[in-house]
Design a protein around this motif. Structure first.
Motif, mmCIF file in Angstrom:
data_model
loop_
_atom_site.group_PDB
_atom_site.id
_atom_site.type_symbol
_atom_site.label_atom_id
_atom_site.label_comp_id
_atom_site.label_asym_id
_atom_site.label_seq_id
_atom_site.Cartn_x
_atom_site.Cartn_y
_atom_site.Cartn_z
ATOM 1 N N GLN A 197 0.848 -1.192 0.000
ATOM 2 C CA GLN A 197 0.000 0.000 0.000
ATOM 3 C C GLN A 197 0.886 1.246 0.000
ATOM 4 O O GLN A 197 1.214 1.794 1.061
ATOM 5 C CB GLN A 197 -0.933 0.010 1.224
ATOM 6 C CG GLN A 197 -1.976 -1.087 1.225
ATOM 7 C CD GLN A 197 -1.439 -2.424 1.703
ATOM 8 O OE1 GLN A 197 -0.309 -2.517 2.150
ATOM 9 N NE2 GLN A 197 -2.247 -3.463 1.610
ATOM 10 N N HIS A 198 1.276 1.694 -1.188
ATOM 11 C CA HIS A 198 2.235 2.790 -1.292
ATOM 12 C C HIS A 198 1.685 4.100 -0.740
ATOM 13 O O HIS A 198 2.421 4.945 -0.240
ATOM 14 C CB HIS A 198 2.665 2.966 -2.743
ATOM 15 C CG HIS A 198 3.272 1.728 -3.345
ATOM 16 N ND1 HIS A 198 4.427 1.170 -2.859
ATOM 17 C CD2 HIS A 198 2.870 0.929 -4.365
ATOM 18 C CE1 HIS A 198 4.733 0.091 -3.566
ATOM 19 N NE2 HIS A 198 3.798 -0.080 -4.482
ATOM 20 N N GLY A 199 0.381 4.266 -0.806
ATOM 21 C CA GLY A 199 -0.210 5.499 -0.293
ATOM 22 C C GLY A 199 -0.073 5.643 1.205
ATOM 23 O O GLY A 199 -0.159 6.752 1.748
ATOM 24 N N THR B 82 -8.737 8.395 -0.124
ATOM 25 C CA THR B 82 -9.313 7.050 -0.255
ATOM 26 C C THR B 82 -10.473 7.044 -1.239
ATOM 27 O O THR B 82 -10.547 6.186 -2.129
ATOM 28 C CB THR B 82 -9.799 6.541 1.116
ATOM 29 O OG1 THR B 82 -8.678 6.458 2.016
ATOM 30 C CG2 THR B 82 -10.445 5.167 0.993
ATOM 31 N N PHE B 83 -11.381 8.005 -1.091
ATOM 32 C CA PHE B 83 -12.515 8.097 -2.013
ATOM 33 C C PHE B 83 -12.034 8.312 -3.453
ATOM 34 O O PHE B 83 -12.516 7.672 -4.383
ATOM 35 C CB PHE B 83 -13.448 9.243 -1.611
ATOM 36 C CG PHE B 83 -14.262 8.967 -0.382
ATOM 37 C CD1 PHE B 83 -14.988 7.788 -0.259
ATOM 38 C CD2 PHE B 83 -14.309 9.876 0.662
ATOM 39 C CE1 PHE B 83 -15.753 7.527 0.869
ATOM 40 C CE2 PHE B 83 -15.061 9.626 1.795
ATOM 41 C CZ PHE B 83 -15.787 8.445 1.903
ATOM 42 N N TYR B 84 -11.076 9.233 -3.610
ATOM 43 C CA TYR B 84 -10.583 9.556 -4.947
ATOM 44 C C TYR B 84 -9.943 8.349 -5.626
ATOM 45 O O TYR B 84 -10.237 8.035 -6.785
ATOM 46 C CB TYR B 84 -9.586 10.710 -4.872
ATOM 47 C CG TYR B 84 -8.735 10.857 -6.104
ATOM 48 C CD1 TYR B 84 -9.286 11.310 -7.301
ATOM 49 C CD2 TYR B 84 -7.383 10.516 -6.088
ATOM 50 C CE1 TYR B 84 -8.508 11.419 -8.448
ATOM 51 C CE2 TYR B 84 -6.603 10.631 -7.213
ATOM 52 C CZ TYR B 84 -7.166 11.077 -8.397
ATOM 53 O OH TYR B 84 -6.391 11.182 -9.526
ATOM 54 N N LYS C 226 0.182 3.328 -11.068
ATOM 55 C CA LYS C 226 1.418 4.038 -10.777
ATOM 56 C C LYS C 226 1.239 5.542 -10.940
ATOM 57 O O LYS C 226 1.685 6.329 -10.083
ATOM 58 C CB LYS C 226 2.539 3.541 -11.693
ATOM 59 C CG LYS C 226 3.878 4.204 -11.433
ATOM 60 C CD LYS C 226 4.954 3.649 -12.364
ATOM 61 C CE LYS C 226 6.295 4.340 -12.111
ATOM 62 N NZ LYS C 226 7.355 3.793 -13.012
ATOM 63 N N LYS C 227 0.578 5.952 -12.013
ATOM 64 C CA LYS C 227 0.397 7.384 -12.259
ATOM 65 C C LYS C 227 -0.523 7.999 -11.210
ATOM 66 O O LYS C 227 -0.282 9.115 -10.737
ATOM 67 C CB LYS C 227 -0.180 7.616 -13.655
ATOM 68 C CG LYS C 227 -0.232 9.095 -14.040
ATOM 69 C CD LYS C 227 -0.534 9.277 -15.511
ATOM 70 C CE LYS C 227 -0.471 10.754 -15.892
ATOM 71 N NZ LYS C 227 -0.703 10.961 -17.339
ATOM 72 N N VAL C 228 -1.575 7.278 -10.851
ATOM 73 C CA VAL C 228 -2.471 7.765 -9.790
ATOM 74 C C VAL C 228 -1.679 7.950 -8.502
ATOM 75 O O VAL C 228 -1.838 8.956 -7.795
ATOM 76 C CB VAL C 228 -3.635 6.774 -9.561
ATOM 77 C CG1 VAL C 228 -4.434 7.160 -8.309
ATOM 78 C CG2 VAL C 228 -4.557 6.752 -10.775
ATOM 79 N N GLY C 229 -0.795 6.993 -8.196
ATOM 80 C CA GLY C 229 0.019 7.075 -6.988
ATOM 81 C C GLY C 229 0.971 8.254 -6.993
ATOM 82 O O GLY C 229 1.120 8.943 -5.987
ATOM 83 N N GLU D 7 -0.869 11.420 -6.380
ATOM 84 C CA GLU D 7 -1.261 11.523 -4.972
ATOM 85 C C GLU D 7 -0.092 11.963 -4.096
ATOM 86 O O GLU D 7 -0.285 12.677 -3.110
ATOM 87 C CB GLU D 7 -1.822 10.200 -4.468
ATOM 88 C CG GLU D 7 -3.278 9.988 -4.819
ATOM 89 C CD GLU D 7 -4.151 11.132 -4.339
ATOM 90 O OE1 GLU D 7 -4.566 11.150 -3.169
ATOM 91 O OE2 GLU D 7 -4.404 12.054 -5.145
ATOM 92 N N ILE D 8 1.111 11.542 -4.462
ATOM 93 C CA ILE D 8 2.298 11.986 -3.724
ATOM 94 C C ILE D 8 2.462 13.497 -3.867
ATOM 95 O O ILE D 8 2.722 14.206 -2.892
ATOM 96 C CB ILE D 8 3.558 11.249 -4.221
ATOM 97 C CG1 ILE D 8 3.496 9.769 -3.821
ATOM 98 C CG2 ILE D 8 4.823 11.897 -3.655
ATOM 99 C CD1 ILE D 8 4.605 8.932 -4.415
ATOM 100 N N VAL D 9 2.295 13.986 -5.086
ATOM 101 C CA VAL D 9 2.395 15.434 -5.333
ATOM 102 C C VAL D 9 1.339 16.177 -4.525
ATOM 103 O O VAL D 9 1.623 17.197 -3.880
ATOM 104 C CB VAL D 9 2.236 15.738 -6.837
ATOM 105 C CG1 VAL D 9 2.181 17.250 -7.073
ATOM 106 C CG2 VAL D 9 3.371 15.113 -7.634
ATOM 107 N N ASN D 10 0.123 15.669 -4.531
ATOM 108 C CA ASN D 10 -0.970 16.298 -3.794
ATOM 109 C C ASN D 10 -0.683 16.299 -2.289
ATOM 110 O O ASN D 10 -0.954 17.287 -1.592
ATOM 111 C CB ASN D 10 -2.280 15.563 -4.077
ATOM 112 C CG ASN D 10 -3.484 16.264 -3.478
ATOM 113 O OD1 ASN D 10 -3.625 17.482 -3.574
ATOM 114 N ND2 ASN D 10 -4.359 15.510 -2.844
#
Length: 240
Positions: free
Chosen positions: A8-10, A156-158, A216-219, A222-225
């Motif tokens: 779970q990278h997030g 989580t929702f996103y 991967k791109k979503v992750g 999310e890191i940037v956000n």
């Protein structure tokens, strides 16, 4: 030996952001370093520990639980010696860990309630970090706790709308409404800087929805956000 790491990278952002924002909301002391390292190892230990509840590969998961857990407990003795009351925050995490254990045993690791439970645990760590520095939980630390829960639940929702629930219009409206409510709530409360911290989340929830992005791109996005959120909340704490 190849390390056995969570998938779970997030969760890495949840591990880091509440803890260090909580520290900033109090006084950063040298004991925060072993506390964070112990917290990191404890998180790594919970991954194989929760997998034990699936009753598969018991020796393998037991080995990795102990590899991470033993040094974690040694490191966590340092902040515990400094502020014995910090143990209460650990006790507060136990019910949520038990809930995570239940979902793991039922192979429902992706359940929304399971995600919510993990978010609360990581956010409690921010309260503990604040308590370590000043011997109390400041008003800013409580706000870090609240905003962390709101932010990571929104994440989580996103993520669900982008991957597992990308065809669900219900999740789409829940995600959009949730992020809009977060921004509006802090605006109405007069906390415009915190509201601003949630604007990127609102924008990406709407703009990226329906786009065929890889996991991967979503992750990465999310890191940037999460970095933007951390920076803005950091400045909110400092200017208080």
């Amino acid at each position: 030996m190849k390390l056995f790491l969570p998938k779970q990278h997030g969760a890495w952002a949840m591990l880091i952001i509440p803890f260090w924002l909580g520290a900033v909301a109090s006084t950063i002391i040298w004991q925060h370093i072993p506390f964070f390292l112990g917290w990191l190892l404890l998180y790594l230990a919970t991954y194989p520990m929760l997998l034990l509840f699936k009753k598969k590969k018991i020796p393998f998961y037991t080995k990795w639980t102990l590899i991470y857990l033993l040094p974690a407990l040694i490191l966590l003795l340092i902040p515990l010696w400094t502020r014995p009351g910090i143990a209460y925050f650990g006790f507060a995490m136990v019910p949520f860990f038990l809930l995570n254990s239940y979902f793991s045993s039922r192979n429902r690791d992706r359940a929304l309630l399971n995600d919510m439970s993990a978010v609360v645990v990581f956010s409690i760590a921010g309260l503990a970090s604040s308590f370590l520095g000043g011997g109390e939980v400041s008003k800013q630390a409580w706000m870090v706790f609240i905003t962390s829960i709101i932010f990571f639940m929104g994440s989580t929702f996103y993520v669900k709308t982008m991957i597992r629930e990308k065809k669900s219009t219900t999740y789409k409206w829940v995600s959009w409404g949730y992020h809009l409510a977060a921004v509006c709530s802090f605006l109405f409360a007069g906390e415009w800087l915190i509201a601003f911290a949630f604007l990127p989340s609102l924008g990406r929830a709407i703009y990226f929805y329906g786009k065929n992005y890889s996991v991967k791109k979503v992750g990465i996005l999310e890191i940037v956000n999460a970095v933007l959120f951390f920076i803005i909340i950091f400045f909110w704490i400092v200017q208080k």
